[in-house]
Design a protein around this motif. Structure first.
Motif, PDB file in Angstrom:
ATOM      1  N   ASN A  95      39.683  61.580  15.429  1.00  0.00           N
ATOM      2  CA  ASN A  95      39.233  60.348  16.098  1.00  0.00           C
ATOM      3  C   ASN A  95      39.056  59.284  15.019  1.00  0.00           C
ATOM      4  O   ASN A  95      39.247  59.554  13.833  1.00  0.00           O
ATOM      5  CB  ASN A  95      37.915  60.577  16.861  1.00  0.00           C
ATOM      6  CG  ASN A  95      36.891  61.288  16.000  1.00  0.00           C
ATOM      7  OD1 ASN A  95      36.653  60.900  14.865  1.00  0.00           O
ATOM      8  ND2 ASN A  95      36.321  62.355  16.515  1.00  0.00           N
ATOM      9  N   THR A  97      36.319  57.829  13.980  1.00  0.00           N
ATOM     10  CA  THR A  97      35.155  58.042  13.112  1.00  0.00           C
ATOM     11  C   THR A  97      35.495  58.997  11.971  1.00  0.00           C
ATOM     12  O   THR A  97      35.171  58.734  10.802  1.00  0.00           O
ATOM     13  CB  THR A  97      33.970  58.610  13.937  1.00  0.00           C
ATOM     14  OG1 THR A  97      33.725  57.744  15.043  1.00  0.00           O
ATOM     15  CG2 THR A  97      32.717  58.740  13.106  1.00  0.00           C
ATOM     16  N   HIS A 124      30.558  48.722  15.612  1.00  0.00           N
ATOM     17  CA  HIS A 124      30.230  50.089  16.029  1.00  0.00           C
ATOM     18  C   HIS A 124      29.800  50.858  14.772  1.00  0.00           C
ATOM     19  O   HIS A 124      30.324  50.596  13.682  1.00  0.00           O
ATOM     20  CB  HIS A 124      31.509  50.672  16.633  1.00  0.00           C
ATOM     21  CG  HIS A 124      31.403  52.013  17.274  1.00  0.00           C
ATOM     22  ND1 HIS A 124      31.285  53.172  16.553  1.00  0.00           N
ATOM     23  CD2 HIS A 124      31.445  52.391  18.578  1.00  0.00           C
ATOM     24  CE1 HIS A 124      31.254  54.209  17.379  1.00  0.00           C
ATOM     25  NE2 HIS A 124      31.342  53.762  18.625  1.00  0.00           N
ATOM     26  N   ALA A 126      30.665  53.532  13.688  1.00  0.00           N
ATOM     27  CA  ALA A 126      31.791  54.214  13.030  1.00  0.00           C
ATOM     28  C   ALA A 126      32.389  53.369  11.910  1.00  0.00           C
ATOM     29  O   ALA A 126      33.034  53.898  11.006  1.00  0.00           O
ATOM     30  CB  ALA A 126      32.870  54.549  14.053  1.00  0.00           C
ATOM     31  N   ALA A 173      37.236  43.651  17.786  1.00  0.00           N
ATOM     32  CA  ALA A 173      36.583  43.300  19.063  1.00  0.00           C
ATOM     33  C   ALA A 173      35.354  44.180  19.219  1.00  0.00           C
ATOM     34  O   ALA A 173      35.423  45.392  18.993  1.00  0.00           O
ATOM     35  CB  ALA A 173      37.530  43.510  20.233  1.00  0.00           C
ATOM     36  N   VAL A 202      39.553  49.708  17.676  1.00  0.00           N
ATOM     37  CA  VAL A 202      39.377  50.658  18.790  1.00  0.00           C
ATOM     38  C   VAL A 202      39.191  49.910  20.110  1.00  0.00           C
ATOM     39  O   VAL A 202      39.821  50.230  21.115  1.00  0.00           O
ATOM     40  CB  VAL A 202      38.182  51.608  18.524  1.00  0.00           C
ATOM     41  CG1 VAL A 202      37.874  52.449  19.753  1.00  0.00           C
ATOM     42  CG2 VAL A 202      38.474  52.510  17.338  1.00  0.00           C
ATOM     43  N   SER A 223      41.938  54.270  18.516  1.00  0.00           N
ATOM     44  CA  SER A 223      41.669  55.561  19.144  1.00  0.00           C
ATOM     45  C   SER A 223      42.385  55.570  20.493  1.00  0.00           C
ATOM     46  O   SER A 223      42.119  54.712  21.339  1.00  0.00           O
ATOM     47  CB  SER A 223      40.147  55.655  19.332  1.00  0.00           C
ATOM     48  OG  SER A 223      39.707  56.963  19.227  1.00  0.00           O
ATOM     49  N   TYR A 225      42.298  57.208  23.218  1.00  0.00           N
ATOM     50  CA  TYR A 225      41.666  57.368  24.539  1.00  0.00           C
ATOM     51  C   TYR A 225      41.171  56.046  25.114  1.00  0.00           C
ATOM     52  O   TYR A 225      40.769  55.970  26.268  1.00  0.00           O
ATOM     53  CB  TYR A 225      40.547  58.422  24.500  1.00  0.00           C
ATOM     54  CG  TYR A 225      39.228  58.023  23.871  1.00  0.00           C
ATOM     55  CD1 TYR A 225      39.066  58.008  22.497  1.00  0.00           C
ATOM     56  CD2 TYR A 225      38.133  57.709  24.649  1.00  0.00           C
ATOM     57  CE1 TYR A 225      37.855  57.681  21.914  1.00  0.00           C
ATOM     58  CE2 TYR A 225      36.909  57.381  24.087  1.00  0.00           C
ATOM     59  CZ  TYR A 225      36.784  57.370  22.719  1.00  0.00           C
ATOM     60  OH  TYR A 225      35.576  57.052  22.159  1.00  0.00           O
ATOM     61  N   LYS A 226      41.191  54.994  24.288  1.00  0.00           N
ATOM     62  CA  LYS A 226      40.821  53.671  24.795  1.00  0.00           C
ATOM     63  C   LYS A 226      42.024  52.951  25.375  1.00  0.00           C
ATOM     64  O   LYS A 226      41.872  51.977  26.101  1.00  0.00           O
ATOM     65  CB  LYS A 226      40.244  52.808  23.671  1.00  0.00           C
ATOM     66  CG  LYS A 226      39.115  53.442  22.913  1.00  0.00           C
ATOM     67  CD  LYS A 226      37.833  53.368  23.679  1.00  0.00           C
ATOM     68  CE  LYS A 226      36.721  54.025  22.891  1.00  0.00           C
ATOM     69  NZ  LYS A 226      35.413  53.723  23.410  1.00  0.00           N
TER      70      LYS A 226
HETATM   71  C1  LIG Z   1      34.608  49.647  18.669  1.00  0.00           C
HETATM   72  C2  LIG Z   1      34.628  51.118  18.438  1.00  0.00           C
HETATM   73  N1  LIG Z   1      34.825  51.579  17.204  1.00  0.00           N
HETATM   74  C3  LIG Z   1      34.865  52.890  16.925  1.00  0.00           C
HETATM   75  C4  LIG Z   1      34.671  53.820  17.911  1.00  0.00           C
HETATM   76  C5  LIG Z   1      34.713  55.268  17.541  1.00  0.00           C
HETATM   77  O1  LIG Z   1      35.915  55.832  17.964  1.00  0.00           O
HETATM   78  P1  LIG Z   1      36.110  57.393  17.988  1.00  0.00           P
HETATM   79  O2  LIG Z   1      35.348  57.909  19.163  1.00  0.00           O
HETATM   80  O3  LIG Z   1      37.584  57.594  18.115  1.00  0.00           O
HETATM   81  O4  LIG Z   1      35.588  57.938  16.722  1.00  0.00           O
HETATM   82  C6  LIG Z   1      34.448  53.403  19.231  1.00  0.00           C
HETATM   83  C7  LIG Z   1      34.201  54.372  20.296  1.00  0.00           C
HETATM   84  O5  LIG Z   1      33.555  54.093  21.272  1.00  0.00           O
HETATM   85  C8  LIG Z   1      34.420  52.017  19.500  1.00  0.00           C
HETATM   86  O6  LIG Z   1      34.239  51.537  20.724  1.00  0.00           O
END
Ligand SMILES: Cc1ncc(COP(=O)(O)O)c(C=O)c1O
Length: 411
Positions: A95, A97, A124, A126, A173, A202, A223, A225-226
């Motif tokens: 993913n 993160t 985020h 991450a 974003a 993401v 990512s 899944y988005k």
């Molecule tokens: C803006 C943003 N950055 C990073 C992430 C983290 O992504 P992942 O779940 O693939 O680690 C998300 C997940 O919700 C996110 O919305």
């Protein structure tokens, strides 16, 4: 090509999850930013991979050859999605993160105490936590704050970036507020001092076309899944950069990009599914090649989503007791993600009441916890977030508004 309300209605037939009923009514999926539903073509691509290949890589037998070819093709498709020059600029991982942590560990090994990294309060976790962790090594991490309307202050970037800056890590974003920062200025400031720019795309990827060359960024993460795919992280690293990072990997693993940051057996089925998601998006655009279809589709979908989310943004703030958070819907780019608070209710209460009616929205901080803290909303349980995607319709927004009106009356 425009993406119309009729197209949105039509595309719903491609998403099996949208057929799910709740109390006899279709479930409403307005949790877009928390993950999108998958179209049948993506689910089939994943299933086909398992049915026909399901092999580990680099074997000397047919299923392994086919699996390797499918993953290479997926890298090419994802490179086209981001307008990268080469497939080997695309690394894949569990993913976003996990990939960011791997990058940060390697990046930290290149830095010396006193070197600086600039992050933002909008991001985020991450795209904050992995960099903040480098403070243990004496690296200074500076934060660009947010203004009350959820935008980043361009002057703050100018004051935080200096000759000591080695990296600027910023979102394309916000997944909490929908803010789309002005990246051009950030890239200019960073590159002027030879710092690298890493962007978190993401939340941007499902809503806007991405062009890493036009953005002129050094690293970009997203990512799948988005954007209607399965759970797999995608890293773009500009050609020549990943080689400079002492990434952790087994000695039996290739030292070359894109592999040098990839660990263990990848989720090949999900990678094939991520490429199928790009093909699905492109199927809503016109053009002679995949890239032009992706860009055409993304532009049309972005306009549709912006108009629908903008209508919700205007209407929801008319409801007594409702406050909208984040930048206004005007001509500047903004993700179709609307977050609100409702007086007299916690965000969880609102989401639960909506959930009981089959309207699925997310509540809390969505890991964009710093922004929620800075806006003073942490004690109130954060925000109620509505994320619009290509398959959301005007009648779903009406259902949501109606439910919120009743809720506000009861407060
Ligand atoms: C803006 C943003 N950055 C990073 C992430 C983290 O992504 P992942 O779940 O693939 O680690 C998300 C997940 O919700 C996110 O919305």
């Amino acid at each position: 090509m425009p993406f119309t309300a009729a197209d949105s209605d039509a595309c719903r037939a491609d998403f099996p999850a949208l057929d799910r009923l709740h109390d006899g009514q279709p479930l409403v999926f307005l949790d877009g930013p928390a993950g999108s539903q998958m179209p049948r073509s993506v689910i089939d691509a994943i299933g086909d991979y398992y049915r026909q290949n399901n092999a580990n890589h680099h074997g000397s037998f047919p299923t392994s050859h086919d699996s390797d070819a499918a993953v290479l093709e997926a890298r090419r498709t994802l490179a086209t999605f981001l307008n990268a020059n080469e497939w080997h600029e695309i690394s894949l991982g569990q993913n976003m993160t996990t990939l960011t942590y791997s990058l940060a560990r390697a990046f930290g090994d290149r830095l010396a105490p006193g070197d600086e990294i600039v992050i933002t309060a909008l991001d985020h976790e991450a795209n904050r936590g992995p960099w903040l962790g480098l403070r243990e090594r004496g690296i200074t991490v500076r934060e660009v704050g947010i203004r009350p309307d959820g935008t980043l202050d361009p002057d703050a970037f100018a004051s935080q970036v200096s000759e000591r800056t080695e990296l600027v890590a910023v979102t394309l974003a916000s997944n909490a507020l929908g803010t789309v920062p002005d990246l051009a200025q950030v890239v200019r400031l960073a590159h002027d001092v030879d710092a690298w720019v890493l962007v978190d795309a993401v939340h941007y990827a499902p809503h806007f076309p991405i062009d890493v060359q036009a953005l002129d960024v050094d690293f970009l993460l997203c990512s799948a899944y988005k954007f209607y795919g399965p759970h797999v992280g995608v890293l773009y690293a500009r050609s020549g950069l990943l080689e400079q990072l002492p990434t952790e990997h087994l000695r039996v693993q290739s030292d070359d990009p894109p592999y040098r940051i990839e660990t263990g057996t990848l989720n090949f089925a999900a990678i094939v599914g991520a490429a199928a998601a790009v093909e699905y998006l492109a199927s809503w655009g016109e053009g002679e090649d995949l890239r032009s279809r992706i860009v055409d589709a993304a532009r049309g979908i972005a306009e549709y989503e912006h108009a629908l989310a903008g209508r919700y943004w205007q209407a929801v703030r008319e409801i007594p007791g409702v406050t909208g958070w984040g930048p206004d819907f005007d001509d500047t780019p903004r993700a179709p993600t609307v977050s609100i608070t409702v007086d007299g209710h916690t965000a969880t209460d609102v989401a639960r009441l909506l959930g009981e009616r089959g309207i699925q929205v997310w509540d809390g901080h969505f890991y964009a916890i710093r922004a929620v803290e800075v806006l003073g909303l942490a004690d109130r349980g954060g925000l109620v977030r509505t994320g619009v995607l290509m398959y959301n319709t005007s009648s779903e927004i009406d259902r949501l508004l109606e439910a919120l009106e009743e809720l506000a009356e009861s407060a």
